[in-house]
Design a protein around this motif. Structure first.
Motif, PDB file in Angstrom:
ATOM      1  N   SER A 214      38.712  33.533  32.887  1.00 30.64           N
ATOM      2  CA  SER A 214      38.773  34.963  33.178  1.00 30.64           C
ATOM      3  C   SER A 214      37.542  35.719  32.720  1.00 30.64           C
ATOM      4  CB  SER A 214      40.021  35.570  32.526  1.00 30.64           C
ATOM      5  OG  SER A 214      41.192  35.086  33.136  1.00 30.64           O
ATOM      6  N   VAL A 215      36.579  35.021  32.168  1.00 24.44           N
ATOM      7  CA  VAL A 215      35.309  35.656  31.798  1.00 24.44           C
ATOM      8  C   VAL A 215      34.710  36.381  33.002  1.00 24.44           C
ATOM      9  CG1 VAL A 215      32.897  35.137  31.196  1.00 24.44           C
ATOM     10  CG2 VAL A 215      34.766  34.200  29.821  1.00 24.44           C
ATOM     11  N   LYS A 216      34.939  35.860  34.201  1.00 21.22           N
ATOM     12  CA  LYS A 216      34.374  36.487  35.400  1.00 21.22           C
ATOM     13  C   LYS A 216      34.958  37.884  35.627  1.00 21.22           C
ATOM     14  CE  LYS A 216      35.493  32.751  37.761  1.00 21.22           C
ATOM     15  NZ  LYS A 216      35.788  31.810  36.661  1.00 21.22           N
ATOM     16  N   TYR A 228      33.451  38.841  42.578  1.00 24.11           N
ATOM     17  CA  TYR A 228      33.891  37.480  42.266  1.00 24.11           C
ATOM     18  C   TYR A 228      34.884  37.038  43.326  1.00 24.11           C
ATOM     19  CZ  TYR A 228      37.046  34.022  40.069  1.00 24.11           C
ATOM     20  OH  TYR A 228      37.864  32.942  39.814  1.00 24.11           O
ATOM     21  N   PRO A 229      34.434  36.242  44.297  1.00 19.22           N
ATOM     22  CA  PRO A 229      35.363  35.711  45.296  1.00 19.22           C
ATOM     23  C   PRO A 229      35.983  34.406  44.817  1.00 19.22           C
ATOM     24  CG  PRO A 229      33.115  35.161  45.912  1.00 19.22           C
ATOM     25  CD  PRO A 229      33.041  35.886  44.591  1.00 19.22           C
ATOM     26  N   SER A 274      43.893  33.233  48.335  1.00 21.69           N
ATOM     27  CA  SER A 274      42.516  33.672  48.112  1.00 21.69           C
ATOM     28  C   SER A 274      42.486  35.141  47.686  1.00 21.69           C
ATOM     29  CB  SER A 274      41.703  33.510  49.397  1.00 21.69           C
ATOM     30  OG  SER A 274      41.668  32.148  49.795  1.00 21.69           O
ATOM     31  N   PHE A 275      41.489  35.477  46.880  1.00 21.83           N
ATOM     32  CA  PHE A 275      41.325  36.871  46.466  1.00 21.83           C
ATOM     33  C   PHE A 275      39.851  37.147  46.214  1.00 21.83           C
ATOM     34  CE2 PHE A 275      41.833  34.641  42.407  1.00 21.83           C
ATOM     35  CZ  PHE A 275      40.815  35.195  41.634  1.00 21.83           C
ATOM     36  N   VAL A 276      39.534  38.438  46.129  1.00 20.69           N
ATOM     37  CA  VAL A 276      38.191  38.873  45.761  1.00 20.69           C
ATOM     38  C   VAL A 276      38.317  39.962  44.710  1.00 20.69           C
ATOM     39  CG1 VAL A 276      35.970  39.750  46.555  1.00 20.69           C
ATOM     40  CG2 VAL A 276      37.401  38.401  48.115  1.00 20.69           C
TER      41      VAL A 276
END
Length: 286
Positions: A214-216, A228-229, A274-276
């Protein structure tokens, strides 16, 4: 969003407001302890097992999970806890309010002795995250929602004695607005795929870097990145806490249709699509 409410069924007590500031205090203390438990195994080569899906699990995962689940039982005993390490029936129906816990997100990075692994605790209300805590013990970085629409970061070393959020120097998190001509993108270190590369081709990416866990989400919430995709599979406990923090910082997490990313997908075994994740600006591909 209204404050989550819960009741203790055994006593049929009136509903009480879920206290976000107190949750932040209690779970910051638990995260410091979980981080200390994790770091005692940092660099160790024993105690590493393989799950049915071939993903690794370590004694650090288990020790951190015990600490977090105990804290949640004491703090909010009527709210179910769904943890990566103890969820046995992932297709069981979930109520309108439940915790999602990943005691060690980024186990592969942890085993490689990288610093981008995190402790994640998120609370879901009516399908969406309303509280989140993400703690990166190797970096001493804490991010947590302290009120509705407010997330902070603080420097916090792991401590078996716990920690007091009120004495930590706190900085409010603010996601930034993206420059459409110079987007900074983050990608997964372990799950970068052709679909993600194709997605990024639709934007003017000036800089990109890889990170685990989860650093992103935190880097976007801190205003250090825009996008972040994640088009490869994840589980709900991987993303709930990070989404809560990012949204409280003014960011967005959307699915492929552009709708807010939702939780409680029991029919899918709690698997995410999927998520972005974006900062303040949600761009459309060129």
């Amino acid at each position: 969003m209204s404050a989550p409410r819960h009741t203790t069924a055994a006593h049929a007590e009136p509903a009480t407001v879920f206290d976000l500031p107190t949750a932040a205090q209690v779970l910051t203390d638990a995260a410091a302890k979980a981080g200390a438990a994790i770091m005692t195994h940092y660099g160790a080569t024993e105690g590493i097992d393989c799950k049915e899906d071939n993903s690794p699990v370590t004694q650090a995962d288990r020790d951190a999970n015990d600490i977090l689940e105990a804290a949640l039982r004491d703090f909010a005993p009527s709210i179910p806890v769904v943890s990566e390490e103890t969820a046995t029936d992932r297709k069981a129906p979930l109520g309108r309010l439940f915790f999602l816990v990943d005691p060690l997100d980024g186990t592969k990075e942890f085993i490689k002795k990288r610093s981008d692994f995190t402790v994640n605790v998120g609370l879901i209300e009516d399908g969406f995250p309303c509280f989140g805590l993400v703690y990166a013990p190797a970096r001493g970085l804490l991010a947590v929602t302290v009120a509705d629409g407010v997330a902070i970061e603080a420097s916090m070393p792991p401590s078996a004695a716990g920690a007091d959020l009120s004495v930590l120097t706190q900085k409010r998190l603010h996601a930034r607005a993206a420059d459409p001509e110079a987007v900074t993108a983050l990608v997964s270190l372990s799950h970068l795929d052709a679909k993600t590369e194709e997605f990024l081709e639709g934007f003017s990416v000036a800089d990109r870097s890889g990170a685990g866990s989860s650093v992103k989400f935190l880097e976007i919430a801190r205003g250090n990145a825009d996008l972040y995709p994640r088009l490869a599979p994840t589980m709900e406990w991987d993303t709930a806490a990070g989404q809560a923090v990012l949204e409280a910082a003014g960011g967005h997490v959307v699915d492929t249709s552009g709708a807010r990313f939702a939780y409680g997908k029991s029919d899918a075994g709690l698997k995410n699509g999927s998520f972005v994740a974006w900062g303040r600006t949600v761009l459309t591909p060129r």
